[in-house]
Design an enzyme around this catalytic site. Structure first.
Site, PDB file in Angstrom:
ATOM      1  N   HIS A  36       0.886  -1.133  -0.005  1.00 14.59           N
ATOM      2  CA  HIS A  36      -0.013  -0.017   0.166  1.00 14.59           C
ATOM      3  C   HIS A  36       0.809   1.206  -0.028  1.00 14.59           C
ATOM      4  O   HIS A  36       0.665   2.177  -0.812  1.00 14.59           O
ATOM      5  CB  HIS A  36      -0.865  -0.090   1.318  1.00 14.59           C
ATOM      6  CG  HIS A  36      -1.736   1.087   1.658  1.00 14.59           C
ATOM      7  ND1 HIS A  36      -2.886   1.403   1.021  1.00 14.59           N
ATOM      8  CD2 HIS A  36      -1.366   2.459   1.902  1.00 14.59           C
ATOM      9  CE1 HIS A  36      -3.231   2.700   1.520  1.00 14.59           C
ATOM     10  NE2 HIS A  36      -2.175   3.321   2.081  1.00 14.59           N
ATOM     11  N   GLU A  37       1.952   1.080   1.072  1.00 21.73           N
ATOM     12  CA  GLU A  37       2.670   2.310   1.013  1.00 21.73           C
ATOM     13  C   GLU A  37       3.738   2.752  -0.290  1.00 21.73           C
ATOM     14  O   GLU A  37       3.710   3.928  -0.777  1.00 21.73           O
ATOM     15  CB  GLU A  37       3.683   2.511   2.379  1.00 21.73           C
ATOM     16  CG  GLU A  37       2.896   2.329   3.452  1.00 21.73           C
ATOM     17  CD  GLU A  37       1.996   3.810   3.664  1.00 21.73           C
ATOM     18  OE1 GLU A  37       2.455   4.659   3.250  1.00 21.73           O
ATOM     19  OE2 GLU A  37       0.922   3.720   4.510  1.00 21.73           O
ATOM     20  N   GLU A  47      -5.996   6.935  -1.070  1.00 27.60           N
ATOM     21  CA  GLU A  47      -5.731   6.101   0.011  1.00 27.60           C
ATOM     22  C   GLU A  47      -6.589   4.587  -0.606  1.00 27.60           C
ATOM     23  O   GLU A  47      -6.111   3.406  -0.463  1.00 27.60           O
ATOM     24  CB  GLU A  47      -6.338   6.275   1.422  1.00 27.60           C
ATOM     25  CG  GLU A  47      -5.555   7.439   1.983  1.00 27.60           C
ATOM     26  CD  GLU A  47      -4.092   6.994   2.340  1.00 27.60           C
ATOM     27  OE1 GLU A  47      -3.834   5.547   2.329  1.00 27.60           O
ATOM     28  OE2 GLU A  47      -3.318   7.818   2.390  1.00 27.60           O
TER      29      GLU A  47
END
Length: 301
Positions: free
Chosen positions: A142-143, A217
């Protein structure tokens, strides 16, 4: 942008371009008002505005990482973390970022950097202690999606205008500019425009960055799940991290709250926190629903 195996997100790209255009337009308006009202000080305005922009672009990621306690670690110091990052880089076909650890019991992670080559990915000790290897890989994927899509850099630049506008507003109030302007006739009315326009620019810039942040996000969740092929692991990490936040001391959460836009999961010091209403992240339910939908898609023959 260097191509990776992360799924391209045209919606994110469109939103980033639109946000940068509108932020640039607001920046021109703000500087134009300053130049029109403070005509004699235009060289100083240009130098200060340009200097702040350069400083924000080149150093904000380092300042943010330092503020959040990130300490770069070697593979010998954090073999599991480096191993997980190596696996994500191999999957994504992207350069390995710098790897860091933050000494904090708050289970979280974040990424900073203007580009893939200057990127830094950091996990807290609280996250490393609580997550299983597959869950950790989901969080790191994700990051690193933020790095691959360069939305970290866009958020850094976009947030600059709000910082500048807020700074101008505070300087105007602290210096008694408004009070002096009331006694200066028509010229004073023009001077009053400075804090007014700055406040409006700050509010619009804040809303633009929040809208972009929430979408990015969801985009990072989606592309990370597709890259790893394990949306359930990311969903498990989200559920676990969100649930553990309630056990963190309020004082620690309050210190972390200003950096929520960088974090994998936002930290709120109370249920009544204003940050919840203006959160940089979508709700946990929205994120889990999206991952469940992706999981169902991947399960189809």
């Amino acid at each position: 942008m260097t191509r990776t195996r992360y799924t391209p997100d045209r919606g994110l790209t469109t939103r980033m371009v639109t946000t940068m255009f509108l932020i640039g337009l607001l920046y021109v308006v703000l500087v134009g008002v300053l130049l029109a009202v403070l005509r004699g000080a235009w060289p100083l305005i240009v130098i200060v505005a340009g200097g702040l922009f350069i400083a924000q672009f080149w150093f904000s990621d380092r300042i943010a990482a330092f503020s959040m306690g990130a300490r770069e670690v070697t593979p010998e110091q954090a073999p599991e973390l480096h191993g997980a990052v190596d696996r994500i880089c191999a999957l994504a076909d992207m350069p390995k970022p710098r790897v860091a650890v933050a000494q904090s019991d708050i289970p979280n992670a974040f990424a900073t950097g203007r580009s893939q080559r200057s990127a830094l990915v950091c996990a807290t000790t609280g996250l490393l202690r609580r997550l299983e290897p597959e869950e950790l890989e989901g969080v790191l994927a994700h990051e690193m999606s933020h790095v691959a899509h360069r939305d970290v850099a866009v958020m850094t630049i976009a947030s600059f205008l709000g910082v500048l506008a807020g700074l101008i507003t505070r300087i105007a109030l602290w210096s008694g500019l408004a009070r002096s302007a009331r006694n200066a006739g028509p010229a004073g009315i023009a001077i009053l425009l400075i804090p007014l326009v700055s406040a409006v620019v700050y509010a619009i810039g804040f809303l633009l960055t929040r809208l972009l942040s929430r979408y990015r996000e969801l985009s990072a969740d989606r592309t990370a799940a597709l890259l790893t092929g394990r949306p359930s692991a990311l969903a498990s990490a989200l559920t676990k991290v969100s649930g553990q936040m309630a056990r963190i001391p309020t004082e620690d959460l309050r210190k972390a709250e200003p950096y929520n836009a960088f974090y994998f999961v936002p930290a709120f010091s109370s249920k009544e926190s204003l940050g919840r209403l203006l959160s940089s992240h979508p709700t946990l339910e929205q994120r889990l629903d999206q991952l469940a939908h992706i999981s169902a898609q991947l399960a189809r023959p």
